[in-house]
Motif scaffolding. Structure first.
Motif, mmCIF file in Angstrom:
data_model
loop_
_atom_site.group_PDB
_atom_site.id
_atom_site.type_symbol
_atom_site.label_atom_id
_atom_site.label_comp_id
_atom_site.label_asym_id
_atom_site.label_seq_id
_atom_site.Cartn_x
_atom_site.Cartn_y
_atom_site.Cartn_z
ATOM 1 N N ALA A 1 48.400 37.874 43.188
ATOM 2 C CA ALA A 1 48.018 37.543 41.811
ATOM 3 C C ALA A 1 46.778 38.354 41.433
ATOM 4 O O ALA A 1 45.873 38.532 42.247
ATOM 5 C CB ALA A 1 47.737 36.044 41.702
ATOM 6 N N LYS A 2 46.762 38.862 40.196
ATOM 7 C CA LYS A 2 45.695 39.785 39.797
ATOM 8 C C LYS A 2 44.545 39.087 39.075
ATOM 9 O O LYS A 2 43.585 39.734 38.660
ATOM 10 C CB LYS A 2 46.285 40.864 38.861
ATOM 11 N N ASP A 3 44.658 37.760 38.879
ATOM 12 C CA ASP A 3 43.667 37.055 38.061
ATOM 13 C C ASP A 3 42.488 36.525 38.866
ATOM 14 O O ASP A 3 41.768 35.657 38.423
ATOM 15 C CB ASP A 3 44.346 35.896 37.324
ATOM 16 N N ARG A 4 42.325 37.009 40.105
ATOM 17 C CA ARG A 4 41.220 36.499 40.930
ATOM 18 C C ARG A 4 40.688 37.595 41.844
ATOM 19 O O ARG A 4 41.333 38.628 42.041
ATOM 20 C CB ARG A 4 41.686 35.304 41.755
ATOM 21 N N TYR B 1 39.548 38.703 45.633
ATOM 22 C CA TYR B 1 39.811 38.351 47.030
ATOM 23 C C TYR B 1 38.681 38.868 47.915
ATOM 24 O O TYR B 1 38.318 40.039 47.825
ATOM 25 C CB TYR B 1 41.143 38.953 47.497
ATOM 26 N N ASP C 1 53.419 40.979 45.661
ATOM 27 C CA ASP C 1 52.195 41.320 44.939
ATOM 28 C C ASP C 1 51.238 40.133 44.973
ATOM 29 O O ASP C 1 51.656 38.982 44.855
ATOM 30 C CB ASP C 1 52.515 41.659 43.477
#
Lengths: 292, 292
Positions: free
Chosen positions: B166-169, B171, B164
């Motif tokens: 990372a969901k905090d940024r 792309y 997965d």
């Protein structure tokens, strides 16, 4: 034309590549049981650019790319014909070009890649062309980085066919069959780059000296004489960007001596353009006559 | 350096490529029984150019060629290691570069071939680089002429490793695994070409628009704004020689809209150069800070 007979005027250039290819295939089939020589000089990708409808508008590279793809298809057709007829182990196929891209034609003129300038000049982009030799089982597979010239095809073909060269003339060429068959270094170290009757540049090993440079046909006449000549190491600097003449007076002296020796072997000949039939066009406007 | 520890200062650059390669091979051997990620960023062929004595002075292309030949040898050593350890069917090898040649370094700086200009510019010669993906039995063998970006490596690797992201940024990248594995068209149609914090050029399909052009690092600052932007079809004209902006106002309008949308997604961040440890050099002289 076929022989001296005009078949079609003006020629339908849309189908010209296909028709050349089909005639070549017919000739190969007809000649399969005896030695033959086929010289197949496609009109394209020279401008004006044409391709048949299967290829027109298909290449991302534009119409120049269309013609290249049709020639690529044609070469495959010819090579497959040789293979199907089991002539491939007994036939040398040479793929090459007479000069670099005609840059004046812009998007329709091709590209010399990293090589400087193009057709009509004696920079590498005008003079250095691809040459592929195909003869399965006989050619030593390799990339040759030495110097060769289309002049060398005559004695090379003669040697491979065990034919004698006519003795009544001087050849500025060398037999390259040891390079092709055994991977020997090129038999040639020197090339004289002419524009019309003048030596503009000389290649000697990795070095290339320019005595005269001139812009391409169709871009006016910007002719510059160089004394000392410009000097490039085209192995290290294939784009001819960095003049090293000041560091190598010894190399320039050797090249000047080569030019003197070469000039001493030249004999003036009849103006070749006078051989056109009376009333026909005598070559491109602005061409100066050959010889003295 | 190894981690935070300085092993050698100044580094012996003559043997650097060999030592990188040997350390990489050791790492692969040590990691053979578990998943691993190896990022092997050779210092060469970047100038100053060095190679070990087995390669120095051997290439016809000069010392730049020597370093390329040593890296070529090194890549073979790594690929052979993977093959011998039977990891080749379970390892994706990507060979690429961060930018085009540093032409200011002349014979030591490489060549972008037919592409215009080099490193430090947003012309194709500065931005378009080779990328080879090797994974026998998994990669669909092909030449991809669509657009890709090194930005795409992160989501592509994540997808292939079933990891997965990372969901905090945010792309700016796309998963290219369908292109690699199934030969799908590239998932990307647009690339924004930055110099520092500014969008200088935009690629959209075959088109490339230049809003600003500027000469390479180390050649002064000749910055030119273009309104309307220069426009090239880089499929048909990969050397960016023939501006077609006047014929395609519609294309320019689409590209301007892409830039507006893209700018709306950008959030200013902390000046990245302030992250250097106090007392250390803060990046190349003349670099402007990132962000606002």
């Amino acid at each position: 034309m076929e022989g001296e007979r005009v078949l079609e005027r003006p020629a339908n250039q849309w189908t010209l590549t296909q028709r050349y290819t089909e005639r070549a295939v017919e000739f190969i089939e007809r000649s399969r049981s005896r030695p033959f020589f086929l010289y197949l000089a496609y009109s394209h990708p020279h401008t004006p650019v044409f391709a048949s409808k299967e290829f027109w508008g298909k290449s991302p590279r534009g119409h120049y790319g269309d013609t290249v793809e049709e020639i690529d298809w044609s070469v495959r057709r010819i090579v497959e014909t040789l293979t199907e007829l089991k002539l491939d182990r007994n036939t040398l196929v040479v793929f090459t070009s007479d000069n670099g891209p005609w840059l004046t034609m812009r998007q329709l003129g091709g590209s010399a890649g990293m090589l400087r300038d193009g057709k009509g000049t004696t920079w590498e982009g005008g003079m250095r062309v691809p040459a592929i030799f195909w003869w399965p089982g006989r050619i030593q597979p390799q990339v040759v980085t030495g110097v060769g010239s289309t002049l060398d095809l005559t004695p090379t073909f003669a040697s491979l066919a065990r034919a004698d060269l006519a003795k009544d003339r001087v050849y500025d060429s060398v037999d390259q069959s040891p390079t092709l068959l055994q991977g020997a270094p090129s038999a040639r170290d020197v090339v004289f780059f002419y524009r019309l009757q003048d030596v503009y540049a000389v290649r000697m090993g990795p070095y290339k000296a320019h005595f005269v440079t001139e812009s391409s046909f169709g871009e006016g006449t910007q002719r510059t004489e160089h004394d000392p000549p410009l000097l490039f190491n085209v192995d290290e600097d294939p784009s001819e960007s960095f003049d090293i003449s000041a560091r190598h007076p010894d190399v320039l002296e050797k090249i000047r001596a080569l030019v003197r020796e070469h000039r001493a072997t030249i004999q003036p000949v009849e103006n070749q353009l006078n051989r056109y039939p009376p009333g026909e066009k005598r070559g491109e406007e602005g061409l100066r006559p050959w010889g003295k």
